[in-house]
Design a protein around this motif. Structure first.
Motif, mmCIF file in Angstrom:
data_model
loop_
_atom_site.group_PDB
_atom_site.id
_atom_site.type_symbol
_atom_site.label_atom_id
_atom_site.label_comp_id
_atom_site.label_asym_id
_atom_site.label_seq_id
_atom_site.Cartn_x
_atom_site.Cartn_y
_atom_site.Cartn_z
ATOM 1 N N ALA A 1 -22.182 -30.693 22.768
ATOM 2 C CA ALA A 1 -22.273 -29.803 21.540
ATOM 3 C C ALA A 1 -23.503 -30.397 20.493
ATOM 4 N N GLN A 2 -23.838 -29.463 19.846
ATOM 5 C CA GLN A 2 -24.891 -29.871 18.910
ATOM 6 C C GLN A 2 -24.704 -29.078 17.461
ATOM 7 N N LEU A 3 -25.003 -29.645 16.479
ATOM 8 C CA LEU A 3 -24.579 -29.173 15.237
ATOM 9 C C LEU A 3 -25.425 -28.069 14.771
ATOM 10 N N ILE A 4 -25.098 -26.939 14.388
ATOM 11 C CA ILE A 4 -25.875 -25.732 14.039
ATOM 12 C C ILE A 4 -26.081 -25.389 12.589
ATOM 13 N N SER A 5 -26.969 -24.889 12.219
ATOM 14 C CA SER A 5 -26.976 -24.145 10.988
ATOM 15 C C SER A 5 -26.180 -22.736 10.636
ATOM 16 N N ARG A 6 -26.106 -22.618 9.431
ATOM 17 C CA ARG A 6 -25.557 -21.145 9.059
ATOM 18 C C ARG A 6 -26.278 -20.032 9.583
ATOM 19 N N GLN A 7 -27.424 -20.039 9.626
ATOM 20 C CA GLN A 7 -28.443 -18.842 10.401
ATOM 21 C C GLN A 7 -27.857 -18.604 11.875
ATOM 22 N N SER A 8 -27.866 -19.785 12.463
ATOM 23 C CA SER A 8 -27.615 -19.777 13.777
ATOM 24 C C SER A 8 -26.015 -19.242 14.059
ATOM 25 N N LEU A 9 -25.060 -19.531 13.114
ATOM 26 C CA LEU A 9 -23.566 -19.213 13.307
ATOM 27 C C LEU A 9 -23.920 -17.432 12.954
ATOM 28 N N GLU A 10 -24.772 -17.157 12.197
ATOM 29 C CA GLU A 10 -24.786 -15.583 11.749
ATOM 30 C C GLU A 10 -25.486 -14.939 12.913
ATOM 31 N N ALA A 11 -26.340 -15.478 13.745
ATOM 32 C CA ALA A 11 -26.804 -14.958 14.860
ATOM 33 C C ALA A 11 -25.589 -14.840 15.842
ATOM 34 N N ILE A 12 -25.066 -15.913 16.078
ATOM 35 C CA ILE A 12 -23.882 -15.912 17.159
ATOM 36 C C ILE A 12 -22.979 -14.649 16.555
ATOM 37 N N THR A 13 -22.326 -14.690 15.524
ATOM 38 C CA THR A 13 -21.462 -13.577 14.976
ATOM 39 C C THR A 13 -21.798 -12.305 15.120
ATOM 40 N N SER A 14 -23.198 -12.093 15.277
ATOM 41 C CA SER A 14 -23.626 -10.624 15.701
ATOM 42 C C SER A 14 -23.464 -10.255 16.895
ATOM 43 N N LYS A 15 -23.026 -10.910 17.749
ATOM 44 C CA LYS A 15 -22.542 -10.831 19.153
ATOM 45 C C LYS A 15 -21.280 -10.302 19.449
ATOM 46 N N GLU A 16 -20.778 -10.057 20.436
ATOM 47 C CA GLU A 16 -19.334 -9.707 20.979
ATOM 48 C C GLU A 16 -18.734 -11.093 20.878
ATOM 49 N N GLY B 1 -17.045 -28.196 6.628
ATOM 50 C CA GLY B 1 -17.002 -29.743 7.437
ATOM 51 C C GLY B 1 -18.245 -29.744 8.200
ATOM 52 N N PHE B 2 -18.187 -29.002 9.386
ATOM 53 C CA PHE B 2 -19.393 -28.929 10.186
ATOM 54 C C PHE B 2 -19.222 -27.716 11.296
ATOM 55 N N MET B 3 -20.457 -27.283 11.601
ATOM 56 C CA MET B 3 -20.483 -26.130 12.519
ATOM 57 C C MET B 3 -21.130 -26.603 13.753
ATOM 58 N N ALA B 4 -20.628 -26.320 14.996
ATOM 59 C CA ALA B 4 -21.406 -26.887 16.259
ATOM 60 C C ALA B 4 -21.188 -25.909 17.253
ATOM 61 N N ASP B 5 -22.110 -25.569 18.129
ATOM 62 C CA ASP B 5 -22.201 -24.730 19.074
ATOM 63 C C ASP B 5 -21.956 -25.867 20.646
ATOM 64 N N ILE B 6 -20.901 -25.288 21.282
ATOM 65 C CA ILE B 6 -20.124 -26.274 22.187
ATOM 66 C C ILE B 6 -20.437 -25.479 23.507
ATOM 67 N N ASP B 7 -20.854 -25.891 24.579
ATOM 68 C CA ASP B 7 -21.164 -25.526 25.907
ATOM 69 C C ASP B 7 -19.687 -25.973 26.379
ATOM 70 N N ILE B 8 -18.608 -24.640 26.869
ATOM 71 C CA ILE B 8 -17.350 -24.862 27.068
ATOM 72 C C ILE B 8 -17.298 -25.765 28.466
ATOM 73 N N GLU B 9 -18.103 -25.609 29.415
ATOM 74 C CA GLU B 9 -17.867 -26.167 30.755
ATOM 75 C C GLU B 9 -18.245 -27.448 30.505
ATOM 76 N N THR B 10 -19.270 -28.041 29.788
ATOM 77 C CA THR B 10 -19.680 -29.770 29.797
ATOM 78 C C THR B 10 -18.881 -30.135 28.636
ATOM 79 N N GLY B 11 -18.801 -29.491 27.454
ATOM 80 C CA GLY B 11 -18.424 -30.206 26.504
ATOM 81 C C GLY B 11 -19.440 -30.617 25.345
#
Length: 80
Positions: A32-47, A20-30
């Motif tokens: 958000a911006q849509l992200i690509s699958r590559q960006s999600l893969e970079a995020i999931t490579s972290k803890e 449906g969608f993928m978004a990166d969200i700043d928890i403090e401010t709320g």
């Protein structure tokens, strides 16, 4: 809500037909911006911590991580 492992999440994402969608969200401010699958893969490579919220027609995964000492979250909506 329940936690899922990173490997389980990545496996589900690889076999999902509709995202449906993928978004990166700043928890403090709320902000958000849509992200690509590559960006999600970079995020999931972290803890990360991954939480699953299920509804009848979709599943929402919150991928919680830290970026430069800020707590952030990637939200992924998968349509069943």
């Amino acid at each position: 809500m329940r936690n899922v492992s990173k490997s389980q999440f990545l496996d589900i994402l690889d076999h999902c037909r509709k995202i449906g969608f993928m978004a990166d969200i700043d928890i403090e401010t709320g902000k958000a911006q849509l992200i690509s699958r590559q960006s999600l893969e970079a995020i999931t490579s972290k803890e990360v911590e991954i939480q699953l919220f299920q509804a009848p027609l979709f599943r929402t995964y919150d991928v919680i991580y830290k970026e430069k000492m800020e707590k952030r979250m990637a939200r992924v909506l998968l349509i069943e």
